[in-house]
Design an enzyme around this catalytic site. Sequence first.
Site, PDB file in Angstrom:
ATOM      1  N   CYS A 384      25.144   2.598 -11.143  1.00  0.00           N
ATOM      2  CA  CYS A 384      23.932   3.190 -10.789  1.00  0.00           C
ATOM      3  C   CYS A 384      24.112   4.626 -10.192  1.00  0.00           C
ATOM      4  O   CYS A 384      24.757   5.617 -10.695  1.00  0.00           O
ATOM      5  CB  CYS A 384      22.793   2.445 -10.520  1.00  0.00           C
ATOM      6  SG  CYS A 384      21.150   3.115 -11.219  1.00  0.00           S
ATOM      7  N   HIS A 510      22.570  -2.130 -13.494  1.00  0.00           N
ATOM      8  CA  HIS A 510      23.121  -3.128 -12.449  1.00  0.00           C
ATOM      9  C   HIS A 510      23.501  -4.263 -12.782  1.00  0.00           C
ATOM     10  O   HIS A 510      22.787  -5.317 -13.080  1.00  0.00           O
ATOM     11  CB  HIS A 510      22.034  -3.114 -11.395  1.00  0.00           C
ATOM     12  CG  HIS A 510      21.434  -1.961 -10.755  1.00  0.00           C
ATOM     13  ND1 HIS A 510      21.749  -1.657  -9.610  1.00  0.00           N
ATOM     14  CD2 HIS A 510      20.604  -1.052 -11.201  1.00  0.00           C
ATOM     15  CE1 HIS A 510      21.174  -0.577  -9.127  1.00  0.00           C
ATOM     16  NE2 HIS A 510      20.620  -0.181 -10.003  1.00  0.00           N
ATOM     17  N   GLU A 512      25.224  -6.369 -11.359  1.00  0.00           N
ATOM     18  CA  GLU A 512      25.049  -7.539 -10.511  1.00  0.00           C
ATOM     19  C   GLU A 512      23.981  -8.324 -10.382  1.00  0.00           C
ATOM     20  O   GLU A 512      24.003  -9.464  -9.835  1.00  0.00           O
ATOM     21  CB  GLU A 512      24.975  -6.860  -9.054  1.00  0.00           C
ATOM     22  CG  GLU A 512      24.122  -6.022  -8.562  1.00  0.00           C
ATOM     23  CD  GLU A 512      23.980  -4.470  -9.071  1.00  0.00           C
ATOM     24  OE1 GLU A 512      24.719  -4.081  -9.842  1.00  0.00           O
ATOM     25  OE2 GLU A 512      23.273  -3.762  -8.279  1.00  0.00           O
TER      26      GLU A 512
HETATM   27  N1  GLN Z   1      18.720   7.706  -7.661  1.00  0.00           N
HETATM   28  C1  GLN Z   1      19.341   7.395  -8.911  1.00  0.00           C
HETATM   29  C2  GLN Z   1      18.250   7.369  -9.911  1.00  0.00           C
HETATM   30  O1  GLN Z   1      17.322   7.271  -9.719  1.00  0.00           O
HETATM   31  C3  GLN Z   1      19.973   5.949  -8.876  1.00  0.00           C
HETATM   32  C4  GLN Z   1      19.253   4.845  -8.704  1.00  0.00           C
HETATM   33  C5  GLN Z   1      19.969   3.577  -8.352  1.00  0.00           C
HETATM   34  O2  GLN Z   1      21.326   3.712  -7.871  1.00  0.00           O
HETATM   35  N2  GLN Z   1      19.506   2.482  -8.665  1.00  0.00           N
HETATM   36  O3  GLN Z   1      18.509   7.536 -11.117  1.00  0.00           O
END
Ligand code: GLN
Length: 537
Positions: A384, A510, A512
């Site tokens: 992410c 994600h 995970e």
């Molecule tokens: N802050 C980033 C976004 O909103 C990444 C979010 C995250 O890592 N879950 O796109």
Amino acid sequence: MSASKYIFVTGGVTSSLGKGIISASLAKLLQSRGYRVTIQKLDPYINVDPGTLNPYEHGECYVTNDGAETDLDLGHYERFLNVPTSQANNVTTGSIYQTVINKERAGDYLGKTVQVIPHITDEIKRRIQLLGNTGQYDIIITEIGGTVGDIESLPFIESVRQLIWELGGSNTAVIHLTLLPYLSVTGELKTKPTQHSVKLLLEYGVQPDVLVCRSEKPVSLEIRRKIAQFCNVNLNAVIESLDASSIYDVPIMMLKEQLDKVILNKLKLAARQEPDLDNWKTFLGKLKNPVNEVRIGLVGKYVELHDAYKSINEALIHAGVANECRVNIEWIHSEKIDAKNVADKIQGLQGVIVAPGFGDRGIEGKIETIKYVRENDIPFLGICLGMQCAVIEFARNVLGFKDAHSTEMNPETKHPVIDMMAEQKGITAKGGTMRLGEYACTIVKGTRTAAVYGKSKIVERHRHRYEFNNKFLKRFEDAGMISSGINPDKELVEIVELKNHSWFIGVQFHPEYKSTVENPHPLFVKFVKASMEFKIV
Ligand code: GLN
């Protein structure tokens, strides 16, 4: 079986005794006897969900397939049971009040005074029974957050009392998790705090059926007798729960203590078969007897609190077992990395993960780390924000866009290589408004990502507002950072990888959240494998 049975898990004496792990372990045992089981968490705070909470406050925010931002215990439930959870599996006081207040405004209670009893408790009872009413589960385990005696969890306990009365004793069971402190001076385990916390439950009208006693020393028959007698439970319903070296030991420990049998007996359910835990035991055997070891760095801004990265930690454990390898995680604070010390910080690591996150803090440390692992061919997995940082780093140091950034950190940049998604523009409310939950992704043939997944269509869970800016895609691909996974509906870049690197993948989602004991996630499994093969010079 017709109606579902309900098991309630409360906690006493102190918080953090591991109600989530006990609930997940019991669920595992019941599932392995052939019952369909799910677990629900009731959280007493006023936030509608934990999505707006700082991870330092509450650990990781776990995301379900249907896009609910939930308590991290749901991650344990999925990792143990290998069955997805949903919005209905996490209920907060805030969400209960929100529903009741919305109904009041809509006029549903016209003429009535809206009160904690019966309106709030009715809504709690409705939420508890929602999962049962789907007909998908034989048994619902409801874990009640907090500690008995907390003012804020009172309506939950009162709802449990009412449900026991409504559904009857053979359809409900209460497990109370408690602590037996050990006094080293006298060499004794003390039962008084347990007696007091059961007394408190009794004051609220709830008699526990089973006491799971956390203890650092074995609980003797004499102590079990004393607890049983003073707390009104059967002797075999006093369950010892010793400190475990791994959370994955707990189902086996609970099996030895026959927690599942005591509960089945209370619920008047057949034992069916001996729990089939062969796969679980194989997993444990490999976890305890690794053949190899690997050192992986986890770079993030919340590393002081490992719970902030719970699912990544567990996914690495699953991936380690799949490779018969112990994964030693080096927790590295992104704020403490700079161009001068990055080589020292990364020295000795065979692979690096750059973690998810929000906001500016620690960003430059993440970007320095990625520059180093890219230039030194060290295996890299960016998750992410970690993927977004890989894109920014490449833009700055390979494409030469010196001011490249995400508009999350620098709205004025001339090179917004990560930008807010079109559908996000105009959204101002913070709660539950990100791109959340499952989205499809098509993997590009012939890429490393394709080899990792071994299939061309995947579905992964998301939690972000920003995305790769496709305006720049051609420049990236010409220079060697390619998009290897694309959302088929919106053409969003979901995965990037480097052509001239032995293992460098960044994912906008994600992975995970989807790794379980039975199904370790391929990205983590292959990342750990690549890291094992990396030779430190
Ligand atoms: N802050 C980033 C976004 O909103 C990444 C979010 C995250 O890592 N879950 O796109």
